[in-house]
Scaffold this motif. Structure first.
Motif, PDB file in Angstrom:
ATOM      1  N   PHE A   3       0.317   3.777  -9.563  1.00 49.65           N
ATOM      2  CA  PHE A   3      -0.619   4.356 -10.512  1.00 49.65           C
ATOM      3  C   PHE A   3       0.064   4.395 -11.872  1.00 49.65           C
ATOM      4  CE2 PHE A   3      -2.127   6.049  -6.499  1.00 49.65           C
ATOM      5  CZ  PHE A   3      -3.495   5.907  -6.622  1.00 49.65           C
ATOM      6  N   LEU A   4      -0.637   3.884 -12.898  1.00 50.05           N
ATOM      7  CA  LEU A   4      -0.074   3.838 -14.245  1.00 50.05           C
ATOM      8  C   LEU A   4      -0.979   4.558 -15.226  1.00 50.05           C
ATOM      9  CD1 LEU A   4       1.095   0.136 -14.615  1.00 50.05           C
ATOM     10  CD2 LEU A   4       2.452   2.112 -14.001  1.00 50.05           C
ATOM     11  N   SER A   5      -0.350   5.149 -16.206  1.00 51.43           N
ATOM     12  CA  SER A   5      -1.056   5.737 -17.326  1.00 51.43           C
ATOM     13  C   SER A   5      -0.682   4.931 -18.561  1.00 51.43           C
ATOM     14  CB  SER A   5      -0.642   7.204 -17.490  1.00 51.43           C
ATOM     15  OG  SER A   5      -1.274   7.751 -18.614  1.00 51.43           O
ATOM     16  N   LEU A   6      -1.663   4.348 -19.218  1.00 50.73           N
ATOM     17  CA  LEU A   6      -1.390   3.515 -20.386  1.00 50.73           C
ATOM     18  C   LEU A   6      -1.038   4.364 -21.598  1.00 50.73           C
ATOM     19  CD1 LEU A   6      -4.215   0.830 -20.121  1.00 50.73           C
ATOM     20  CD2 LEU A   6      -1.813   0.579 -19.541  1.00 50.73           C
ATOM     21  N   TYR A  11      -3.552  -5.484 -21.570  1.00 54.98           N
ATOM     22  CA  TYR A  11      -4.290  -6.279 -20.604  1.00 54.98           C
ATOM     23  C   TYR A  11      -3.807  -5.913 -19.205  1.00 54.98           C
ATOM     24  CZ  TYR A  11      -6.595  -9.131 -24.048  1.00 54.98           C
ATOM     25  OH  TYR A  11      -7.403  -9.551 -25.065  1.00 54.98           O
ATOM     26  N   VAL A  12      -4.729  -5.435 -18.377  1.00 51.67           N
ATOM     27  CA  VAL A  12      -4.430  -5.062 -17.004  1.00 51.67           C
ATOM     28  C   VAL A  12      -5.442  -5.757 -16.117  1.00 51.67           C
ATOM     29  CG1 VAL A  12      -4.226  -3.172 -15.348  1.00 51.67           C
ATOM     30  CG2 VAL A  12      -3.574  -2.809 -17.735  1.00 51.67           C
ATOM     31  N   PRO A  19      -6.086   3.568 -23.056  1.00 48.27           N
ATOM     32  CA  PRO A  19      -5.554   4.812 -22.474  1.00 48.27           C
ATOM     33  C   PRO A  19      -6.620   5.841 -22.110  1.00 48.27           C
ATOM     34  CG  PRO A  19      -4.284   4.193 -24.400  1.00 48.27           C
ATOM     35  CD  PRO A  19      -5.455   3.262 -24.338  1.00 48.27           C
ATOM     36  N   HIS A  20      -7.726   5.871 -22.834  1.00 53.93           N
ATOM     37  CA  HIS A  20      -8.766   6.873 -22.550  1.00 53.93           C
ATOM     38  C   HIS A  20      -9.474   6.638 -21.228  1.00 53.93           C
ATOM     39  CE1 HIS A  20     -12.264   4.295 -23.391  1.00 53.93           C
ATOM     40  NE2 HIS A  20     -11.516   3.766 -24.348  1.00 53.93           N
ATOM     41  N   GLU A  21      -9.230   5.491 -20.586  1.00 57.19           N
ATOM     42  CA  GLU A  21      -9.860   5.185 -19.301  1.00 57.19           C
ATOM     43  C   GLU A  21      -9.194   5.917 -18.145  1.00 57.19           C
ATOM     44  OE1 GLU A  21     -10.619   0.984 -18.650  1.00 57.19           O
ATOM     45  OE2 GLU A  21     -10.513   0.675 -20.810  1.00 57.19           O
ATOM     46  N   GLY A  22      -8.049   6.529 -18.388  1.00 54.56           N
ATOM     47  CA  GLY A  22      -7.375   7.298 -17.349  1.00 54.56           C
ATOM     48  C   GLY A  22      -6.353   6.470 -16.590  1.00 54.56           C
ATOM     49  N   VAL A  23      -5.974   6.966 -15.427  1.00 59.66           N
ATOM     50  CA  VAL A  23      -4.937   6.347 -14.605  1.00 59.66           C
ATOM     51  C   VAL A  23      -5.497   5.094 -13.933  1.00 59.66           C
ATOM     52  CG1 VAL A  23      -3.427   6.705 -12.632  1.00 59.66           C
ATOM     53  CG2 VAL A  23      -3.818   8.551 -14.249  1.00 59.66           C
ATOM     54  N   LEU A  24      -4.684   4.031 -13.916  1.00 61.60           N
ATOM     55  CA  LEU A  24      -5.088   2.763 -13.308  1.00 61.60           C
ATOM     56  C   LEU A  24      -4.239   2.491 -12.078  1.00 61.60           C
ATOM     57  CD1 LEU A  24      -5.293   0.650 -16.577  1.00 61.60           C
ATOM     58  CD2 LEU A  24      -7.166   1.769 -15.377  1.00 61.60           C
ATOM     59  N   HIS A  25      -4.833   1.923 -11.049  1.00 57.26           N
ATOM     60  CA  HIS A  25      -4.149   1.577  -9.803  1.00 57.26           C
ATOM     61  C   HIS A  25      -3.904   0.076  -9.814  1.00 57.26           C
ATOM     62  CE1 HIS A  25      -4.081   1.577  -5.178  1.00 57.26           C
ATOM     63  NE2 HIS A  25      -2.964   2.108  -5.616  1.00 57.26           N
ATOM     64  N   VAL A  26      -2.640  -0.331  -9.930  1.00 55.87           N
ATOM     65  CA  VAL A  26      -2.302  -1.755 -10.043  1.00 55.87           C
ATOM     66  C   VAL A  26      -1.244  -2.123  -9.016  1.00 55.87           C
ATOM     67  CG1 VAL A  26      -2.857  -1.860 -12.494  1.00 55.87           C
ATOM     68  CG2 VAL A  26      -0.552  -1.309 -11.804  1.00 55.87           C
ATOM     69  N   ASP A  27      -1.075  -3.441  -8.800  1.00 56.57           N
ATOM     70  CA  ASP A  27      -0.050  -3.889  -7.859  1.00 56.57           C
ATOM     71  C   ASP A  27       1.342  -3.729  -8.477  1.00 56.57           C
ATOM     72  OD1 ASP A  27       0.064  -5.959  -9.647  1.00 56.57           O
ATOM     73  OD2 ASP A  27      -0.434  -7.532  -8.223  1.00 56.57           O
ATOM     74  N   ASP A  28       2.363  -3.805  -7.634  1.00 60.40           N
ATOM     75  CA  ASP A  28       3.732  -3.527  -8.062  1.00 60.40           C
ATOM     76  C   ASP A  28       4.227  -4.470  -9.148  1.00 60.40           C
ATOM     77  OD1 ASP A  28       3.886  -1.429  -6.299  1.00 60.40           O
ATOM     78  OD2 ASP A  28       4.755  -2.639  -4.680  1.00 60.40           O
ATOM     79  N   ASN A  29       3.908  -5.781  -9.033  1.00 60.27           N
ATOM     80  CA  ASN A  29       4.385  -6.750 -10.021  1.00 60.27           C
ATOM     81  C   ASN A  29       3.828  -6.455 -11.410  1.00 60.27           C
ATOM     82  OD1 ASN A  29       5.807  -8.107  -8.049  1.00 60.27           O
ATOM     83  ND2 ASN A  29       4.136  -9.524  -7.621  1.00 60.27           N
ATOM     84  N   GLU A  30       2.534  -6.205 -11.456  1.00 55.72           N
ATOM     85  CA  GLU A  30       1.912  -5.920 -12.750  1.00 55.72           C
ATOM     86  C   GLU A  30       2.384  -4.576 -13.299  1.00 55.72           C
ATOM     87  OE1 GLU A  30      -2.157  -6.598 -15.142  1.00 55.72           O
ATOM     88  OE2 GLU A  30      -2.104  -6.995 -12.996  1.00 55.72           O
ATOM     89  N   ALA A  31       2.580  -3.603 -12.416  1.00 57.75           N
ATOM     90  CA  ALA A  31       3.074  -2.296 -12.848  1.00 57.75           C
ATOM     91  C   ALA A  31       4.464  -2.422 -13.467  1.00 57.75           C
ATOM     92  CB  ALA A  31       3.104  -1.338 -11.668  1.00 57.75           C
ATOM     93  N   ASP A  32       5.337  -3.184 -12.817  1.00 57.40           N
ATOM     94  CA  ASP A  32       6.687  -3.369 -13.350  1.00 57.40           C
ATOM     95  C   ASP A  32       6.657  -4.047 -14.714  1.00 57.40           C
ATOM     96  OD1 ASP A  32       7.679  -2.206 -11.065  1.00 57.40           O
ATOM     97  OD2 ASP A  32       8.085  -4.127 -10.062  1.00 57.40           O
ATOM     98  N   LYS A  33       5.758  -5.021 -14.874  1.00 59.34           N
ATOM     99  CA  LYS A  33       5.646  -5.745 -16.146  1.00 59.34           C
ATOM    100  C   LYS A  33       5.161  -4.807 -17.259  1.00 59.34           C
ATOM    101  CE  LYS A  33       3.156  -9.545 -18.309  1.00 59.34           C
ATOM    102  NZ  LYS A  33       2.190  -8.852 -19.138  1.00 59.34           N
TER     103      LYS A  33
END
Length: 101
Positions: A3-6, A11-12, A19-33
């Protein structure tokens, strides 16, 4: 999955997210990037494993199911037919009515 907070717009999953969209659930590779680029913070510790399984994941697929985006058609100006408005005769100017005194 994380879970990421921008922190800023980024681009996700192939689309611009804010950021106003809230927390995003992304895969590990994209989260690390995103974290490495400094545009997001990892807030996975705030969520349970049950929430991790239930949340939809931001993916990079188009609505049609393909990951390949069609190339936009952008022909050169010489290859484009003239527009209809340019080919029609322009209306002639009318003389202004004289003052009737």
């Amino acid at each position: 999955m994380k879970f990421l907070s921008l922190l800023t717009a980024a681009y996700v999953g192939g689309s611009l997210r804010h950021p106003h969209e809230g927390v995003l659930h992304v895969d590990d590779n994209e989260a690390d990037k995103l974290v490495a680029d400094g545009v997001a913070t990892d807030v996975s510790d705030d969520f349970t494993a049950k929430q991790d399984k239930a949340a939809p994941v931001e993916t990079n697929t188009a609505p049609g199911g393909t990951t390949d985006a069609a190339e936009p058609v952008n022909p050169h100006q010489a290859e484009v037919a003239p527009q209809a408005a340019e080919t029609e005769a322009k209306p002639t100017r009318r003389k202004a009515a004289a003052d009737k005194e």
